[in-house]
Design a protein around this motif. Sequence first.
Motif, PDB file in Angstrom:
ATOM      1  N   ARG A   2       0.949  -1.085  -0.040  1.00  0.00           N
ATOM      2  CA  ARG A   2       0.082  -0.181  -0.088  1.00  0.00           C
ATOM      3  C   ARG A   2       0.746   1.128  -0.022  1.00  0.00           C
ATOM      4  O   ARG A   2       0.556   2.180  -0.598  1.00  0.00           O
ATOM      5  CB  ARG A   2      -0.925  -0.004   1.066  1.00  0.00           C
ATOM      6  CG  ARG A   2      -2.233  -0.734   1.024  1.00  0.00           C
ATOM      7  CD  ARG A   2      -2.994  -0.243   0.235  1.00  0.00           C
ATOM      8  NE  ARG A   2      -4.394  -1.027  -0.067  1.00  0.00           N
ATOM      9  CZ  ARG A   2      -4.950  -1.125  -1.086  1.00  0.00           C
ATOM     10  NH1 ARG A   2      -4.739  -0.803  -2.261  1.00  0.00           N
ATOM     11  NH2 ARG A   2      -6.177  -1.748  -0.861  1.00  0.00           N
ATOM     12  N   ALA A   4       3.852   1.498  -1.189  1.00  0.00           N
ATOM     13  CA  ALA A   4       4.675   1.693  -2.575  1.00  0.00           C
ATOM     14  C   ALA A   4       3.532   2.162  -3.621  1.00  0.00           C
ATOM     15  O   ALA A   4       3.820   2.719  -4.466  1.00  0.00           O
ATOM     16  CB  ALA A   4       5.262   0.221  -2.830  1.00  0.00           C
ATOM     17  N   VAL A   5       2.436   1.360  -3.671  1.00  0.00           N
ATOM     18  CA  VAL A   5       1.316   1.512  -4.693  1.00  0.00           C
ATOM     19  C   VAL A   5       0.071   1.678  -3.899  1.00  0.00           C
ATOM     20  O   VAL A   5      -0.843   0.837  -3.811  1.00  0.00           O
ATOM     21  CB  VAL A   5       1.304   0.194  -5.720  1.00  0.00           C
ATOM     22  CG1 VAL A   5       0.431   0.736  -7.015  1.00  0.00           C
ATOM     23  CG2 VAL A   5       2.459  -0.203  -6.312  1.00  0.00           C
ATOM     24  N   ASP A   7      -3.036   2.767  -4.973  1.00  0.00           N
ATOM     25  CA  ASP A   7      -4.019   2.271  -5.595  1.00  0.00           C
ATOM     26  C   ASP A   7      -4.019   0.847  -5.946  1.00  0.00           C
ATOM     27  O   ASP A   7      -4.883   0.331  -6.977  1.00  0.00           O
ATOM     28  CB  ASP A   7      -4.484   3.146  -6.796  1.00  0.00           C
ATOM     29  CG  ASP A   7      -3.175   3.162  -7.865  1.00  0.00           C
ATOM     30  OD1 ASP A   7      -2.010   2.658  -7.645  1.00  0.00           O
ATOM     31  OD2 ASP A   7      -3.671   3.734  -8.839  1.00  0.00           O
ATOM     32  N   ALA A   8      -3.026   0.076  -5.485  1.00  0.00           N
ATOM     33  CA  ALA A   8      -3.062  -1.416  -5.757  1.00  0.00           C
ATOM     34  C   ALA A   8      -4.150  -2.081  -5.525  1.00  0.00           C
ATOM     35  O   ALA A   8      -4.710  -2.020  -4.370  1.00  0.00           O
ATOM     36  CB  ALA A   8      -1.811  -1.917  -5.286  1.00  0.00           C
ATOM     37  N   MET A 342       6.503  -7.061  -6.109  1.00  0.00           N
ATOM     38  CA  MET A 342       6.700  -5.837  -7.312  1.00  0.00           C
ATOM     39  C   MET A 342       7.499  -6.335  -8.648  1.00  0.00           C
ATOM     40  O   MET A 342       7.013  -5.961  -9.408  1.00  0.00           O
ATOM     41  CB  MET A 342       6.921  -4.684  -6.542  1.00  0.00           C
ATOM     42  CG  MET A 342       5.727  -3.933  -5.769  1.00  0.00           C
ATOM     43  SD  MET A 342       5.993  -2.633  -5.156  1.00  0.00           S
ATOM     44  CE  MET A 342       5.914  -1.598  -6.403  1.00  0.00           C
ATOM     45  N   LEU A 347       7.338  -3.967 -11.744  1.00  0.00           N
ATOM     46  CA  LEU A 347       7.417  -2.781 -10.868  1.00  0.00           C
ATOM     47  C   LEU A 347       8.575  -2.643  -9.947  1.00  0.00           C
ATOM     48  O   LEU A 347       9.238  -3.586  -9.836  1.00  0.00           O
ATOM     49  CB  LEU A 347       6.261  -2.500  -9.913  1.00  0.00           C
ATOM     50  CG  LEU A 347       4.804  -2.494 -10.776  1.00  0.00           C
ATOM     51  CD1 LEU A 347       3.638  -2.340  -9.906  1.00  0.00           C
ATOM     52  CD2 LEU A 347       4.731  -1.145 -11.677  1.00  0.00           C
TER      53      LEU A 347
END
Length: 362
Positions: A2, A4-5, A7-8, A342, A347
């Motif tokens: 969360r 790191a990203v 909107d994952a 990731m 990513l």
Amino acid sequence: MRRAVPDATITFVGTQRGLETELIPGAGYLLHTVDMIPFDPSIGAKRFLLPAALLKSGAQCRTILREQGAQVAVGMGGYPSAPVILGARMAGLPSVIHESNAVPGRANQFAARLTPHIAVAFDRSRAHLSGGQDARTVGMPIAASLARLDRAGTRDEARRAFGIPGGARLVLFNGGSLGARRLTEAAVGLAECWRPRTDVHLLIKTGPAALDDTRRRIADAGAGGVATVVPYLDRMDLAYAAADLVVCRAGSATVAELATVGVPAVLVPYPHAPGDHQTHNARVLSDVGAAHLVPDGDVTAELLADLVEPLLADPTRLAVMSRAADPGTHAQAADLLAAQVMRLSGLTFPSLPAHPDLEHTA
């Protein structure tokens, strides 16, 4: 993930049998359930149903992964994770498993044959996994409050929070989220033995079910001045900071927490853990002198008194035990594992902690 990203999309797979049906939706995540039975010889004749159940639930997971548009599947070792990894194999998706115990469970022993991407909490579990020689030791993810705990700097605040008398040595009895009857019994006996003393104190976590009975027994023994009984501890950082010694089970998270914060311990492995994995977990600390390992059947108030009293009377020895613990990478484990996940999805994890195992490309 969360951090790191933000909107994952992160969803979970479980069964209708476990606490996940409450905990995961309660935390705001979507839970899919599948028809899977435990990898457990104690289920008797039902073990012959395991291959069919695994194929059925694997196909269910393949459908879930495709419908979710998943890029990566992650198995954390519980038995519902095996069909997730199988489903990823069926769907042609990359997957990674994380083994938290020193001796892997059956689900991960199976799942390790389906993916080349293996992460472990402890080096010694590599030998028990197919492909384990190439596994990455990332540690065991622990709570952020423990990962950054300054035990010495928090000690005074922590002792005030629990009302520990000044100068008293504190022994924390921590039997896990539901408590441990054997540890609670020993703690009550030790409190009765120490009831006249003012230089020691016991903090006993019982779990909710045993709370009232334990408090009554402590009161009847006249040991209320030397023992505090609580149903749970919502601030483990304060509990560890206040404690001079911990008496507890040897689950993988507990061992990782003790290693990270450096609290000396007496470890009493749960004797019915699959593969006796808690004993192997405990040896991660006992082998280096950071803890004493005591078999569950040997635990009595008398034995603990003989073991614990000399430790509490020798601050230098406690300090040596504290320094013997190898903190490893547990404090960074969540980031390290997220980074590996990731990489499999193409990513890059931002601000990746330095770690040689993650210099390899996925």
